[in-house]
Design a protein around this motif. Structure first.
Motif, PDB file in Angstrom:
ATOM      1  N   HIS A 321       0.845  -1.207   0.000  1.00  0.00           N
ATOM      2  CA  HIS A 321       0.000   0.000   0.000  1.00  0.00           C
ATOM      3  C   HIS A 321       0.872   1.246   0.000  1.00  0.00           C
ATOM      4  O   HIS A 321       1.857   1.319   0.739  1.00  0.00           O
ATOM      5  N   ASP A 343       6.022   2.494   7.379  1.00  0.00           N
ATOM      6  CA  ASP A 343       4.650   2.097   7.029  1.00  0.00           C
ATOM      7  C   ASP A 343       4.062   3.066   6.015  1.00  0.00           C
ATOM      8  O   ASP A 343       3.459   4.053   6.391  1.00  0.00           O
ATOM      9  N   ASN A 344       4.180   2.906   4.738  1.00  0.00           N
ATOM     10  CA  ASN A 344       4.693   1.722   4.114  1.00  0.00           C
ATOM     11  C   ASN A 344       5.666   2.117   2.993  1.00  0.00           C
ATOM     12  O   ASN A 344       5.677   1.524   1.929  1.00  0.00           O
ATOM     13  N   GLU A 376      -5.170   1.632   2.337  1.00  0.00           N
ATOM     14  CA  GLU A 376      -5.032   0.525   3.301  1.00  0.00           C
ATOM     15  C   GLU A 376      -5.366   1.035   4.694  1.00  0.00           C
ATOM     16  O   GLU A 376      -6.055   0.386   5.456  1.00  0.00           O
ATOM     17  N   ASP A 404       4.118  -4.963   3.857  1.00  0.00           N
ATOM     18  CA  ASP A 404       3.606  -3.836   4.625  1.00  0.00           C
ATOM     19  C   ASP A 404       4.520  -3.656   5.832  1.00  0.00           C
ATOM     20  O   ASP A 404       4.379  -4.356   6.815  1.00  0.00           O
ATOM     21  N   SER A 405       5.459  -2.737   5.714  1.00  0.00           N
ATOM     22  CA  SER A 405       6.471  -2.435   6.725  1.00  0.00           C
ATOM     23  C   SER A 405       7.575  -3.492   6.761  1.00  0.00           C
ATOM     24  O   SER A 405       7.366  -4.609   7.224  1.00  0.00           O
TER      25      SER A 405
END
Ligand SMILES: [Zn+2]
Length: 553
Positions: A321, A343-344, A376, A404-405
């Motif tokens: 995202h 993030d992210n 997201e 994601d991260s």
């Protein structure tokens, strides 16, 4: 002198890696760092959805995809693919606080204060006004109907027009009956499922009783995430998934309601943990009114593609995202930009470098779609929209590898995925990891429902095998002691705060190793005839089997 010599050597190695039979390093820590630094800079204003920062972010990602040599993989415009997929989103706010009044069997009407006693979402069922009068309350236990597990909390009762009072998590979370994976949360335990099931049954609304352990977060989180602006994808029939009244209530409020009906909350809860539970009328009714401001905004997913040489109609997806929280309330230092570098920014940097890596190598048999999804942070909406409006058929979508991260503290001996799930894609990841001398560590807190909290879940719902990769905590430098301390520090000091900013101290060599692993898994799938699936007891298996049947036709 020494520096230029080293640089020269590195350049020579990089050039030779392009032509060598066994390519050298495909990923570069400096490139990853630069992308994270750019995406997380103040110029990108925290990448808010449908703000001017959205165009800046999209332009950057498209620019990198184009430079890497991808083709546009988005919406068809006049017969030609563009770089984006338009995602229309419904935005809804209450104008002032809604009025909620309970009429119990005895005593004066009890009004519930928004935020303190109840957290009621602005309506997303498509209406601009909330109006309920005399809706009866019914306790339906965990609100679960899971035929494959032989579980039904409704027992055929008509719940139309009623407010369903429900417990959070699965019936077996605290040692109850049923096979819902014990402490681990299945989708039946998640609040989104409870809202959806209530809508499918035509209920007037839902009140989820907040309890910190089974919810995995405190009332503050419930309050903050439910009483602000709400977003959803624009749906042809929003009432199919949303009742007009979606709320959480404090446990004390629930106890009062049960007591007024002559019921003991703890006893009712104990009954709900049993298979033979039957819904319990609460001899109370609810009135509610409020006005909402709603509008439709358009955000975008970004899609770049490498067409497969043998099976171009079969698609593997890499995703991340691109959005974060944008500009918001200032922190103690007066910083209002929620940069979202980890993030992210990290996941998007991985996605971009993954695209560059595949573009430099010979084409795979199957196509690869690089998908940067929006919203997201508003509830997995860009990916949900993609799942409902896929650019390429779901039946021939091999799987999705989401990031994601990512880690910023150097290499780890292990790796993980968000939440507990059993699927072929995970087996592939574990095998490829072992080949690189790394091991898999299962999610230490499956009860927190992390499986349902990132974009891979939107694809799971439509049956496509999907995982969100998680960096490991067993760091080569410092082991799990250092890894866990850094993870904890991130959550307290940076997560969803303006302090999530790029740092020159970050070590991107771990991200390189993780990108390499994800590359190996993707390459293997993109060059195989494999169709990964969910395990036999998975709630997503049936949807995949249905699309698999469509594939064979
Ligand atoms: Zn995220």
């Amino acid at each position: 002198m020494k520096t230029s010599l080293t640089l020269g050597l590195a350049a020579a190695l990089a050039t030779s890696s392009l032509t060598a039979a066994t390519p050298g390093p495909l990923f570069d820590p400096q490139r990853l760092s630069d992308d994270v630094r750019t995406l997380g800079s103040d110029a990108f204003e925290g990448r808010g959805v449908a703000t001017r920062a959205e165009s800046r972010t999209i332009d950057y990602i498209v620019g990198q995809f184009r430079a890497a040599g991808l083709s546009p993989g988005g919406d068809l415009v006049k017969g030609k693919r563009g770089w984006t997929q338009a995602v229309p989103l419904l935005k809804s706010d209450f104008v002032g606080d809604p009025k909620v009044t309970l009429r119990l069997a005895h005593g004066a009407p009890m009004s519930l204060a928004q935020r303190d006693q109840i957290a009621l979402r602005a309506p997303m069922d498509g209406s601009k006004t909330l109006h309920l009068s005399g809706a009866p309350l019914l306790f339906v236990g965990y609100g679960v109907a899971a035929p494959e597990r032989g579980w039904d909390d409704f027992k055929g009762m008509d719940v139309r027009g009623k407010i369903l009072v429900e417990l959070i998590n699965d019936p077996d979370f605290e040692g109850g009956e049923g096979s819902f994976g014990g402490k681990a949360m299945t989708y039946y335990g998640r609040w989104t499922y409870k809202y959806e099931e209530a809508a499918r049954r035509g209920a007037a609304g839902v009140m989820i009783i907040h309890e910190t352990d089974p919810a995995a977060y405190g009332w503050n989180t419930v309050k903050n995430s439910n009483t602000n602006t709400m977003f959803d994808i624009v749906r042809p029939d929003p009432r199919a998934v949303h009742t007009p009244f979606e709320s959480w209530i404090q446990r004390d409020v629930a106890k009062t309601i049960f007591a007024a009906a002559g019921l003991d909350f703890d006893q009712a809860k104990a009954a709900a943990k049993r298979k033979d539970f039957r819904p319990m009328p609460l001899s109370a009714t609810l009135d509610a009114s409020g006005a909402a401001r709603t509008s439709v905004i358009t955000s975008h997913n970004v899609a770049g593609r490498l067409a497969g040489k043998k099976y171009p109609d079969e698609t593997l997806i890499y995703s991340a995202h691109w959005d974060h929280l944008g500009i918001g309330a200032p922190d103690a230092k007066g910083d209002r930009i929620y940069n979202g570098a980890v993030d992210n920014g990290t996941g998007v940097a991985q996605l971009i470098d993954q695209a560059r890596a595949f573009a430099r190598e010979p084409r795979t048999d199957r196509s690869i779609l690089f998908l940067a999804v929006t919203a997201e942070e508003k509830g997995l909406l860009g990916s949900e929209y993609y799942g409902n409006h896929p650019l390429y058929p779901l039946a021939t979508t091999v799987g999705m590898l989401n990031t994601d991260s990512m880690g910023t503290h150097g290499p780890a001996r292990d790796f993980s995925i968000s939440g507990s799930a059993k699927l072929g894609l995970l087996d592939d990841l574990i095998e490829e990891g072992a080949r690189e001398g790394r091991h898999f560590t299962a999610d230490a807190h499956p009860e927190a429902g992390h499986f349902y909290r990132s974009d891979h879940f939107s694809m799971a719902k439509v049956g496509v095998p999907a995982i969100s990769f998680e960096p490991g905590l067993d760091l080569v430098n410092g082991g799990t002691v250092r890894g866990e301390a850094l993870a904890k520090d991130y959550v307290t000091r940076m997560y969803h705060q303006p302090a999530d900013e790029w740092s020159p101290q970050w070590d991107f060599s771990g991200m390189v190793a993780d990108a390499q692993l994800l590359h190996a898994v993707g390459k293997r799938l993109a060059n195989s005839r494999e169709w990964p699936n969910w395990s036999k007891d998975s709630e997503f298996r049936a949807a995949r089997d249905r699309t698999a049947a469509a594939r064979k036709k």
